[in-house]
Design a protein around this motif. Structure first.
Motif, short mmCIF file in Angstrom:
data_model
loop_
_atom_site.label_atom_id
_atom_site.label_comp_id
_atom_site.label_asym_id
_atom_site.label_seq_id
_atom_site.Cartn_x
_atom_site.Cartn_y
_atom_site.Cartn_z
N UNK A 131 43.79 37.63 53.42
CA UNK A 131 44.87 38.14 52.57
C UNK A 131 44.32 39.32 51.79
N UNK A 132 45.16 39.95 50.98
CA UNK A 132 44.79 41.24 50.39
C UNK A 132 44.21 41.19 49.00
N UNK A 133 43.42 40.20 48.68
CA UNK A 133 42.76 40.14 47.37
C UNK A 133 41.34 40.66 47.49
N UNK A 134 40.92 41.40 46.45
CA UNK A 134 39.65 42.12 46.52
C UNK A 134 38.44 41.18 46.65
N UNK A 135 38.57 39.92 46.20
CA UNK A 135 37.42 39.03 46.34
C UNK A 135 37.24 38.57 47.79
N UNK A 136 38.15 38.98 48.67
CA UNK A 136 38.03 38.66 50.09
C UNK A 136 37.82 39.90 50.96
N UNK A 137 38.36 41.04 50.52
CA UNK A 137 38.18 42.25 51.34
C UNK A 137 37.19 43.25 50.73
N UNK A 138 36.78 43.01 49.45
CA UNK A 138 36.06 44.04 48.70
C UNK A 138 34.86 44.64 49.39
N UNK A 139 34.10 43.81 50.11
CA UNK A 139 32.88 44.33 50.75
C UNK A 139 33.13 45.12 52.01
N UNK A 140 34.37 45.04 52.54
CA UNK A 140 34.62 45.58 53.87
C UNK A 140 34.67 47.11 53.97
N UNK A 141 35.41 47.82 53.12
CA UNK A 141 35.57 49.25 53.36
C UNK A 141 34.24 50.00 53.41
N UNK A 142 33.36 49.73 52.44
CA UNK A 142 32.07 50.42 52.42
C UNK A 142 31.19 49.95 53.58
N UNK A 160 47.38 39.04 58.43
CA UNK A 160 48.57 38.21 58.62
C UNK A 160 49.90 38.89 58.37
N UNK A 161 49.86 40.14 57.88
CA UNK A 161 51.12 40.84 57.62
C UNK A 161 50.89 42.15 56.89
N UNK A 162 51.97 42.92 56.77
CA UNK A 162 51.88 44.22 56.09
C UNK A 162 51.34 44.08 54.67
N UNK A 163 51.74 43.01 54.01
CA UNK A 163 51.40 42.90 52.59
C UNK A 163 49.91 42.73 52.34
N UNK A 164 49.14 42.44 53.38
CA UNK A 164 47.67 42.41 53.24
C UNK A 164 47.17 43.73 52.69
N UNK A 263 49.50 35.86 54.11
CA UNK A 263 48.25 35.10 54.14
C UNK A 263 48.24 34.20 55.38
N UNK A 264 47.12 34.14 56.04
CA UNK A 264 47.00 33.22 57.18
C UNK A 264 45.68 32.47 57.12
N UNK A 265 45.64 31.33 57.77
CA UNK A 265 44.42 30.54 57.85
C UNK A 265 43.76 30.79 59.20
#
Ligand code: FE2
Length: 369
Positions: A131-142, A160-164, A263-265
């Motif tokens: 899902x689109x919360x920074x504690x889950x994606x934060x490390x990815x862009x860099x 899981x969707x656009x809203x990510x 959000x998806x599992x």
């Protein structure tokens, strides 16, 4: 006291204790009870980043899983932070696959822990963002910038969707809004990643599968009241049209209640064991998420439920209802991580002591043969 019980108690005290669309499983349309989800012989789940790091956490063999801990690698202790990242290695016959799920809060934590754990993330066969919360994606862009050109060709990030990819905020009880980040889809695509919106269940790298978007039939599992999305321009990916049930007219820039529609599992089906369900942050509810995985796969038996269950801020009544429903799902093991909360971990320990495996960053859990 036998070893198994000792491991559990030691860990507690030491740790403070319906398919279609993209959901065409394996490229063919599948339906529940079709057995279309893949089965793996063995799954090794490594928690790369978690809120906890307990250097004294005990490992060992339980009835049907093995828990390995990473104590204190000389001079390079693992880093813990408010975030979550996993590495999965699965085997079916001679076929081996690696999948990365979520990427912690900071690139520093993520890359440090990959290195200490001797994981090579560019070997990944697929990536999943829960899902689109920074504690889950934060490390990815860099990290995607560093890994650009070294990924496997055509590497896909399943969302899981656009809203990510919409801008998230969290509003505290005092009404103060805190930025919770926005994952830049175009930026990731510019780094060579393919982005797939898996709104329906989808097979990932031939071994794993996602739940697709998660229905919310339970009356006690609610998305956090503090979560908001910033509405984007009309007809954009972050316009109100993608925010779920909201029918309210929303102007661009306004805050909208976040229902985590996208959000998806993540899940695996392990041979002779059952489903391993990974909820990540569980805003859709750990019970809703697990039931959706059962429905999507047509498989009832739940071997393990893993992840953030997002019960830390929940009142006791909700924790009690959730733990009772978890008991009903009858998993062999529960591994409560990240945002689950000591309140829920204590309740799980009280109600199902033999099923609880305490989390700690760097833990490897081996499922299956
Ligand atoms: Fe989270």
């Amino acid at each position: 006291m036998n070893r198994r019980r000792f491991l559990k108690l030691g860990a507690v005290t030491g740790g403070a204790v319906a398919l279609g669309g993209v959901g065409r499983m394996g490229g063919r349309a599948a339906s529940a009870q079709s057995g279309a989800v893949p089965t793996v012989d063995r799954l090794v789940m490594t928690s790369v980043v978690d809120n906890f790091y307990d250097a004294f956490a005990r490992g060992g063999k339980l009835d049907t899983i093995t828990v390995q801990r990473t104590s204190l690698p000389a001079g390079r202790p693992l880093l813990a932070e408010h975030g979550l990242a996993y590495h999965f290695e699965s085997v079916r016959a001679t076929e081996r696959r690696e999948v990365l799920l979520d990427f912690g809060y900071r690139t520093l934590t993520l890359t440090h822990n990959y290195a200490v754990l001797r994981l090579e993330p560019t070997n990944a066969d697929a990536l999943i963002i829960s899902h689109g919360h920074v504690d889950h994606f934060g490390g990815l862009p860099e990290f995607a910038l560093v890994a650009q050109g070294r990924w496997k060709p055509g590497l896909t990030l399943y969302a899981g969707g656009e809203d990510t990819f919409c801008h998230r905020m969290v509003v505290n009880p005092m009404g103060v809004a805190q930025d919770y980040g926005q994952l830049d889809r175009a930026g990731l695509e510019g780094r060579g990643l393919k982005v797939m919106l898996a709104k329906q269940p989808a097979v990932v790298a031939g071994h794993a599968f996602t739940s697709g978007q998660i229905p919310r039939p339970t009356d006690f599992e609610q998305s956090p009241a503090s979560a908001r999305l910033i509405a984007g321009p009309v007809d954009s990916a972050c316009s109100a049209a993608h925010f779920g049930a909201t029918k309210v007219e929303v102007k661009p820039g306004e805050l909208v209640v976040d229902t985590f529609q996208g959000e998806h599992a993540t899940a695996y089906h392990v041979k002779d064991r059952g489903l391993v369900v990974i909820t990540s942050c569980g805003h859709a509810g750990v019970i809703n998420s697990t039931r959706q995985v059962q429905k999507a796969s047509g498989i009832e038996k739940v071997h393990a439920i893993v992840g953030g269950f997002h019960l830390a801020p929940a009142p006791d009544e909700i924790v009690a209802k959730t733990v009772a429903a978890l008991k009903n799902l009858n998993p062999d093991y529960i591994i409560p991580m990240h945002c689950t909360g000591i309140n829920a971990i204590s309740a799980i320990h009280r109600e199902m002591p033999k099923r609880l495996v305490m989390p700690s960053t760097g833990t490897r859990v081996i499922f299956g043969a």
